[in-house]
Design a protein around this motif. Structure first.
Motif, PDB file in Angstrom:
ATOM      1  N   HIS A  23       0.848  -1.176   0.000  1.00  0.00           N
ATOM      2  CA  HIS A  23       0.000   0.000   0.000  1.00  0.00           C
ATOM      3  C   HIS A  23       0.892   1.238   0.000  1.00  0.00           C
ATOM      4  CE1 HIS A  23      -3.082  -2.849   0.798  1.00  0.00           C
ATOM      5  NE2 HIS A  23      -2.658  -3.113   2.008  1.00  0.00           N
ATOM      6  N   ASN A  24       1.468   1.560  -1.143  1.00  0.00           N
ATOM      7  CA  ASN A  24       2.512   2.568  -1.113  1.00  0.00           C
ATOM      8  C   ASN A  24       2.310   3.720  -2.089  1.00  0.00           C
ATOM      9  OD1 ASN A  24       2.957   1.167  -3.438  1.00  0.00           O
ATOM     10  ND2 ASN A  24       5.047   0.495  -2.943  1.00  0.00           N
ATOM     11  N   VAL A  25       1.232   3.741  -2.835  1.00  0.00           N
ATOM     12  CA  VAL A  25       0.979   4.894  -3.701  1.00  0.00           C
ATOM     13  C   VAL A  25      -0.483   5.274  -3.615  1.00  0.00           C
ATOM     14  CG1 VAL A  25       2.821   4.331  -5.333  1.00  0.00           C
ATOM     15  CG2 VAL A  25       0.514   3.493  -5.751  1.00  0.00           C
ATOM     16  N   ASP A  26      -0.805   6.501  -3.914  1.00  0.00           N
ATOM     17  CA  ASP A  26      -2.191   6.954  -3.863  1.00  0.00           C
ATOM     18  C   ASP A  26      -3.045   6.150  -4.824  1.00  0.00           C
ATOM     19  OD1 ASP A  26      -1.625   8.864  -2.041  1.00  0.00           O
ATOM     20  OD2 ASP A  26      -1.329  10.471  -3.510  1.00  0.00           O
ATOM     21  N   GLY A  27      -4.199   5.703  -4.316  1.00  0.00           N
ATOM     22  CA  GLY A  27      -5.099   4.883  -5.132  1.00  0.00           C
ATOM     23  C   GLY A  27      -6.098   5.739  -5.878  1.00  0.00           C
ATOM     24  N   ILE A  28      -5.667   6.689  -6.664  1.00  0.00           N
ATOM     25  CA  ILE A  28      -6.562   7.590  -7.381  1.00  0.00           C
ATOM     26  C   ILE A  28      -6.502   7.253  -8.863  1.00  0.00           C
ATOM     27  CG2 ILE A  28      -7.031  10.001  -7.935  1.00  0.00           C
ATOM     28  CD1 ILE A  28      -5.572  10.698  -5.336  1.00  0.00           C
ATOM     29  N   GLN A  29      -7.668   6.931  -9.438  1.00  0.00           N
ATOM     30  CA  GLN A  29      -7.713   6.539 -10.834  1.00  0.00           C
ATOM     31  C   GLN A  29      -8.819   7.302 -11.528  1.00  0.00           C
ATOM     32  OE1 GLN A  29      -8.130   2.323 -11.056  1.00  0.00           O
ATOM     33  NE2 GLN A  29      -6.588   1.918  -9.495  1.00  0.00           N
ATOM     34  N   ASP A  30      -8.716   7.405 -12.818  1.00  0.00           N
ATOM     35  CA  ASP A  30      -9.714   8.146 -13.586  1.00  0.00           C
ATOM     36  C   ASP A  30     -10.908   7.279 -13.981  1.00  0.00           C
ATOM     37  OD1 ASP A  30      -8.210  10.466 -13.478  1.00  0.00           O
ATOM     38  OD2 ASP A  30      -7.069   9.907 -15.272  1.00  0.00           O
ATOM     39  N   SER A  31     -10.739   5.988 -13.989  1.00  0.00           N
ATOM     40  CA  SER A  31     -11.840   5.119 -14.390  1.00  0.00           C
ATOM     41  C   SER A  31     -11.721   3.784 -13.675  1.00  0.00           C
ATOM     42  CB  SER A  31     -11.815   4.890 -15.902  1.00  0.00           C
ATOM     43  OG  SER A  31     -10.610   4.271 -16.292  1.00  0.00           O
ATOM     44  N   LEU A  32     -12.820   3.032 -13.654  1.00  0.00           N
ATOM     45  CA  LEU A  32     -12.807   1.717 -13.028  1.00  0.00           C
ATOM     46  C   LEU A  32     -12.122   0.712 -13.943  1.00  0.00           C
ATOM     47  CD1 LEU A  32     -16.427   1.487 -11.630  1.00  0.00           C
ATOM     48  CD2 LEU A  32     -14.336   2.009 -10.385  1.00  0.00           C
TER      49      LEU A  32
ATOM     50  N   SER B 185     -26.115   4.926 -13.696  1.00  0.00           N
ATOM     51  CA  SER B 185     -24.751   4.575 -13.268  1.00  0.00           C
ATOM     52  C   SER B 185     -24.246   5.565 -12.222  1.00  0.00           C
ATOM     53  CB  SER B 185     -23.813   4.548 -14.478  1.00  0.00           C
ATOM     54  OG  SER B 185     -23.791   5.824 -15.117  1.00  0.00           O
ATOM     55  N   SER B 186     -25.146   6.002 -11.371  1.00  0.00           N
ATOM     56  CA  SER B 186     -24.818   7.033 -10.390  1.00  0.00           C
ATOM     57  C   SER B 186     -23.714   6.590  -9.436  1.00  0.00           C
ATOM     58  CB  SER B 186     -26.072   7.400  -9.595  1.00  0.00           C
ATOM     59  OG  SER B 186     -25.770   8.303  -8.559  1.00  0.00           O
TER      60      SER B 186
ATOM     61  N   SER C  23     -20.794   2.816  -7.128  1.00  0.00           N
ATOM     62  CA  SER C  23     -20.254   3.469  -8.325  1.00  0.00           C
ATOM     63  C   SER C  23     -21.090   3.170  -9.559  1.00  0.00           C
ATOM     64  CB  SER C  23     -18.797   3.027  -8.571  1.00  0.00           C
ATOM     65  OG  SER C  23     -18.746   1.634  -8.828  1.00  0.00           O
ATOM     66  N   ASP C  24     -22.247   2.488  -9.373  1.00  0.00           N
ATOM     67  CA  ASP C  24     -23.086   2.159 -10.529  1.00  0.00           C
ATOM     68  C   ASP C  24     -24.561   2.068 -10.128  1.00  0.00           C
ATOM     69  OD1 ASP C  24     -23.093  -0.147  -9.060  1.00  0.00           O
ATOM     70  OD2 ASP C  24     -22.375  -1.453 -10.661  1.00  0.00           O
ATOM     71  N   ASN C  25     -24.992   2.928  -9.202  1.00  0.00           N
ATOM     72  CA  ASN C  25     -26.378   2.926  -8.715  1.00  0.00           C
ATOM     73  C   ASN C  25     -26.775   1.565  -8.148  1.00  0.00           C
ATOM     74  OD1 ASN C  25     -28.749   4.380  -8.147  1.00  0.00           O
ATOM     75  ND2 ASN C  25     -29.776   3.562  -9.956  1.00  0.00           N
ATOM     76  N   PHE C  26     -25.824   0.934  -7.447  1.00  0.00           N
ATOM     77  CA  PHE C  26     -26.055  -0.322  -6.729  1.00  0.00           C
ATOM     78  C   PHE C  26     -26.394  -1.499  -7.638  1.00  0.00           C
ATOM     79  CE2 PHE C  26     -26.903   3.056  -3.670  1.00  0.00           C
ATOM     80  CZ  PHE C  26     -26.083   2.673  -2.615  1.00  0.00           C
ATOM     81  N   LYS C  27     -25.966  -1.438  -8.886  1.00  0.00           N
ATOM     82  CA  LYS C  27     -26.182  -2.587  -9.766  1.00  0.00           C
ATOM     83  C   LYS C  27     -25.261  -3.744  -9.383  1.00  0.00           C
ATOM     84  CE  LYS C  27     -27.981  -0.276 -13.913  1.00  0.00           C
ATOM     85  NZ  LYS C  27     -28.038   1.112 -13.387  1.00  0.00           N
TER      86      LYS C  27
ATOM     87  N   ALA D 279     -10.827   7.391  -3.513  1.00  0.00           N
ATOM     88  CA  ALA D 279     -11.226   7.889  -4.831  1.00  0.00           C
ATOM     89  C   ALA D 279     -11.238   6.788  -5.883  1.00  0.00           C
ATOM     90  CB  ALA D 279     -10.281   9.009  -5.262  1.00  0.00           C
ATOM     91  N   ALA D 280     -10.370   5.793  -5.720  1.00  0.00           N
ATOM     92  CA  ALA D 280     -10.240   4.744  -6.735  1.00  0.00           C
ATOM     93  C   ALA D 280     -11.483   3.881  -6.877  1.00  0.00           C
ATOM     94  CB  ALA D 280      -9.043   3.856  -6.398  1.00  0.00           C
ATOM     95  N   LEU D 281     -12.382   3.917  -5.897  1.00  0.00           N
ATOM     96  CA  LEU D 281     -13.596   3.111  -5.981  1.00  0.00           C
ATOM     97  C   LEU D 281     -14.567   3.620  -7.034  1.00  0.00           C
ATOM     98  CD1 LEU D 281     -14.472   2.658  -2.195  1.00  0.00           C
ATOM     99  CD2 LEU D 281     -13.480   0.929  -3.712  1.00  0.00           C
ATOM    100  N   PHE D 282     -14.446   4.892  -7.394  1.00  0.00           N
ATOM    101  CA  PHE D 282     -15.499   5.545  -8.157  1.00  0.00           C
ATOM    102  C   PHE D 282     -15.089   5.791  -9.598  1.00  0.00           C
ATOM    103  CE2 PHE D 282     -15.918   6.677  -3.693  1.00  0.00           C
ATOM    104  CZ  PHE D 282     -17.213   6.221  -3.450  1.00  0.00           C
ATOM    105  N   SER D 283     -16.077   5.685 -10.478  1.00  0.00           N
ATOM    106  CA  SER D 283     -15.842   5.939 -11.888  1.00  0.00           C
ATOM    107  C   SER D 283     -16.087   7.396 -12.253  1.00  0.00           C
ATOM    108  CB  SER D 283     -16.752   5.039 -12.738  1.00  0.00           C
ATOM    109  OG  SER D 283     -18.119   5.320 -12.443  1.00  0.00           O
ATOM    110  N   ASN D 284     -16.850   8.120 -11.397  1.00  0.00           N
ATOM    111  CA  ASN D 284     -17.265   9.461 -11.788  1.00  0.00           C
ATOM    112  C   ASN D 284     -17.635  10.295 -10.562  1.00  0.00           C
ATOM    113  OD1 ASN D 284     -18.054  11.640 -13.324  1.00  0.00           O
ATOM    114  ND2 ASN D 284     -20.009  10.767 -13.968  1.00  0.00           N
ATOM    115  N   LEU D 285     -16.700  10.401  -9.619  1.00  0.00           N
ATOM    116  CA  LEU D 285     -16.966  11.192  -8.422  1.00  0.00           C
ATOM    117  C   LEU D 285     -15.757  12.063  -8.077  1.00  0.00           C
ATOM    118  CD1 LEU D 285     -19.421  11.584  -6.604  1.00  0.00           C
ATOM    119  CD2 LEU D 285     -18.471   9.910  -5.030  1.00  0.00           C
TER     120      LEU D 285
END
Length: 413
Positions: free
Chosen positions: A44-53, A212-213, A240-244, A309-315
């Motif tokens: 666990h050594n770098v920020d888990g920030i991604q632009d997409s899932l 896909s909220s 990350s997908d309206n609970f789908k 932040a990495a959990l989300f596709s659009n937040l």
């Protein structure tokens, strides 16, 4: 901590407001001293920030302690079980999107709103000092009493358009976005809820199209099917997908990173408000750390933990934020009370509310939205109502409020 406001019967809950009231505990010592800070795994050594899932977004919803050895286990007085897990070996870090996540021990922002409220208050202790907490270097993870299937974890009250769900909510719509925080001081109640029913009071942030909220919520709910009791519990949730296919309450699946050693999602509020009598309150906030982009869950003065932040596709920011209540009933059955169980009438000892609701927008200033900025909606005004006032009309104080609730009953589908 609480503040008793003379003349109004209010008790303002600051910190801590729910706790581990233990009957007994078992400690399991490992080769590492449980009272010292445990080392951070090198994975666990770098920020888990991604632009997409990634393609491996779908994750396990199996019981999340099967491969984790608790350093201490606490058995609460009401039959709950809480495991104290190495803070750097939380089950959440097994999520595929968090393999390279850097653990954030505290946010880079300050909770200035709550600090002001506390500094202007005469604070006393709500609980004695003998209450249980997890040892240093560990965090509390609540064991689920029931093995929820994935369907039950995801298909729930937080999806507005499913049968049996009713809402009474106020929100600030997309044309005033982006948003980076929503907060408010919430009244705490314990509406009568029967098996198969749910009643909740919450704040939320969301972004993206409905289908896909991306959404985070927090607040309190009475949810007998989840906890096996009818108490008022603190909760948080995400999707990350309206609970789908993603998301759940608390730590029922991998998503929420626990930081505080004492307060945790799923904990209960020992004191709740009485109609016409003493009112208990709790400050609640969802805030994005603008440096790490993680979304923090704060209650009272406590930063309890965060959603990476990495959990989300659009937040990257929120397009809608809001406050209000929801209920769920079995299809064709009676709906439970919401909030105090009474319609809002301008008397704070009668109604459920979020007072001093605030948001943080593009200017990064935390402010109270004016009435023209907000919209409110109840899907059945015979059962529940909601209103927003930027100058509260019911009392002398010129304070904004979202007030909502109602008795429920035969509310339809």
């Amino acid at each position: 901590m609480v503040e008793r406001v003379e003349g109004g019967g209010f008790i303002r809950v600051s910190y801590p407001f729910f706790h581990l009231a233990s009957v007994r505990s078992h400690c399991q010592r490992t080769s590492t001293n449980a009272d010292s800070l445990l080392p951070i795994p090198t994975t666990h050594n770098v920020d888990g920030i991604q632009d997409s899932l990634r393609e491996d977004l779908e994750f396990e919803t199996k019981p999340n302690l099967s491969d984790k050895t608790p350093i201490k286990t606490i058995y609460t007085e009401f039959g709950g079980i809480v495991d104290c897990i190495n803070i750097y070996q939380q089950p959440v870090f097994d999520h595929p999107l968090l393999k390279n996540h850097r653990f954030q021990i505290k946010p880079t922002f300050e909770n200035l709103t709550e600090k002001t409220l506390v500094n202007n208050s005469q604070i006393g202790s709500m609980f004695d000092l003998d209450n249980e907490e997890c040892p240093q270097g560990t965090v509390p993870i609540q064991r689920m009493k029931y093995n929820f299937s994935q369907e039950k974890l995801l298909d729930d009250i937080l999806i507005k358009d499913i049968p049996g769900v009713h809402v009474a909510e106020a929100f600030v719509p997309q044309n005033h976005s982006p948003f980076y925080q929503v907060n408010g001081i919430c009244s705490l109640y314990n509406p009568k809820v029967e098996k198969g029913q749910i009643s909740m009071s919450h704040i939320w942030v969301e972004n993206g199209p409905v289908e896909s909220s991306n959404r985070i919520t927090m607040g309190w709910h009475v949810h007998p099917s989840m906890y096996g009791d009818a108490r008022t519990h603190f909760y948080t949730s995400w999707t990350s997908d309206n609970f789908k296919k993603t998301g759940c309450y608390n730590t029922a699946c991998r998503g929420f990173v626990q930081v505080d050693r004492k307060n945790f999602p799923g904990g209960y509020f020992p004191d709740t408000s009485t109609y016409g009598g003493a009112t208990y309150e709790a400050y609640m906030a969802i805030t994005q750390d603008l440096k790490t982009k993680n979304w923090w869950i704060s209650a009272g003065k406590v930063n309890i933990g965060y959603y990476p932040a990495a959990l989300f596709s659009n937040l990257g920011s929120a397009s809608i934020v809001g406050w209000g209540g929801r209920t769920k009933a079995n299809v064709g059955g009676r709906s439970p009370p919401m909030g105090s169980g009474h319609f809002p009438d301008g008397n704070r000892t009668h109604e459920s509310y979020f007072r001093s609701p605030k948001i943080q927008g593009a200017s990064l200033i935390v402010y109270t939205p004016e009435s023209f900025m907000t919209k409110h909606f109840s899907d059945n005004t015979k059962c529940y109502d909601v209103g927003y006032h930027d100058k509260y009309y019911g009392e002398v104080q010129k304070e904004s409020v979202v007030h909502f609730g109602g008795p429920g009953g035969n509310c339809g589908i």
